[in-house]
Scaffold this active site. Structure first.
Site, short mmCIF file in Angstrom:
data_model
loop_
_atom_site.label_atom_id
_atom_site.label_comp_id
_atom_site.label_asym_id
_atom_site.label_seq_id
_atom_site.Cartn_x
_atom_site.Cartn_y
_atom_site.Cartn_z
N CYS A 245 -2.71 1.76 -1.33
CA CYS A 245 -1.43 2.29 -2.66
C CYS A 245 -1.38 0.87 -3.44
O CYS A 245 -1.45 -0.25 -2.92
CB CYS A 245 -0.05 2.16 -1.60
SG CYS A 245 1.57 1.09 -2.23
N ASN A 254 -7.32 5.30 4.15
CA ASN A 254 -6.58 6.05 4.22
C ASN A 254 -7.87 7.05 5.84
O ASN A 254 -9.02 6.57 5.17
CB ASN A 254 -6.51 7.51 3.47
CG ASN A 254 -5.84 7.11 2.19
OD1 ASN A 254 -5.50 6.00 1.37
ND2 ASN A 254 -4.71 7.99 1.95
#
Length: 314
Positions: A245, A254
């Site tokens: 992010c 991720n």
């Protein structure tokens, strides 16, 4: 399929690196991902190109995916939208579903979308109303919500679990097709994951959505197992572990799609995804982003001797 993997690399992954992939290469990568058997792909986000120039062509990507009328997309085209303007553009472009991030952390909410959490929930209600009015004459079938920083925040630290559940209830009441939980900052641990998803299911039932985990502190796949035990059956992941992010410092990594597929298939859960085709998509990504670090244990080590997919072992 027993479990749905929602590939977020073309959105979460590409927004987190400085260079911009061309529309042509994005479409080629997405089509290669779809060829592996993925049935959900988040292809981008409809946000201001000034803030995220990597996503400026999201509408063009969606339209390009629809352009081959003889071979229409055999997967759901998802896109992230932060506001009504983005939702209008996404629905007009032809996405299957829109996903709206609502942060449980006030500080993250302001940094991410320049709104308080309550303002974001009100905007979400407007998006749902727009979809009810226009969704029937478009490709879009629903509006999903994802509660960001549900497990902790790099600005505020601990996030109150009662607050997360209260937000989920409000989003369901506003018209969310589903409400998922996102470990935006990689703070989650398995006990916390199981507890919070169990509460989510108890509060909103069939509208309880999927899980979005980061592997920032090495807990990503452990958290997947915990979420499975709580009944979760949809998981976000990113090919080669791209992602993070931009508005949450340190929120790298991720969970790797290739590793997630292996984990689930080895546990006897059918994902519908073939590893050889997934690795072929990884080759497309490598050629599109030469020199970009690509992560994953399974791509490095290979599948173990005697490995069988879940549907083969049944």
């Amino acid at each position: 399929m027993d479990v749905t993997i929602s590939e977020v690399g073309p959105r979460d992954g590409l927004q987190s690196i400085e260079r911009t992939m061309s529309t042509t290469l994005k479409v080629a990568w997405i089509r290669a991902l779809a060829a592996s058997g993925l049935r959900e792909i988040e292809v981008g986000s409809f946000v201001s190109p000034r803030l995220l120039p990597q996503m400026a062509d999201c509408g063009d990507v969606v339209r390009a995916l629809h352009s081959d009328t003889e071979n229409p997309p055999a997967f759901d085209i998802l896109a992230l939208v932060p506001n009504l303007k983005g939702a209008e553009a996404a629905i007009a472009a032809g996405v299957t579903r829109v996903s709206v991030p609502i942060s449980a952390s006030e500080t993250h909410s302001r940094r991410n979308i320049n709104r308080t959490t309550d303002e974001a929930i009100a905007e979400f209600a407007r998006i749902c109303a727009h979809h009810r009015e226009h969704g029937g004459v478009s490709e879009c079938t629903g509006v999903e919500a994802g509660i960001s920083t549900a497990f902790g925040c790099t600005y505020e630290g601990v996030v109150d679990e009662d607050r997360v559940i209260d937000i989920a209830v409000k989003l369901a009441e506003a018209g969310a097709e589903s409400v998922g939980l996102s470990d935006t900052t990689g703070y989650a641990n398995p006990a916390q994951v199981k507890r919070l998803f169990t509460r989510l299911d108890a509060e909103i039932g069939e509208r309880a959505g999927g899980a979005h985990f980061h592997n920032t502190r090495g807990q990503g796949l452990a958290n997947v197992v915990a979420a499975l035990e709580a009944g979760v059956r949809t998981f976000d992941s990113s090919q080669a572990g791209l992602g993070g992010c931009p508005y949450a410092p340190g929120a790298s990594g991720n969970i790797v799609t290739e590793d997630l597929v292996f984990l689930l298939e080895a546990m006897g859960l059918d994902t519908g995804i073939r590893m050889d085709a997934l690795l072929a998509a990884r080759d497309v990504l490598r050629e599109a982003l030469p020199g970009e670090p690509l992560y994953g244990n399974v791509p490095d080590a290979g599948l173990p001797l005697g490995f069988r997919y879940a549907h083969e072992a049944a």
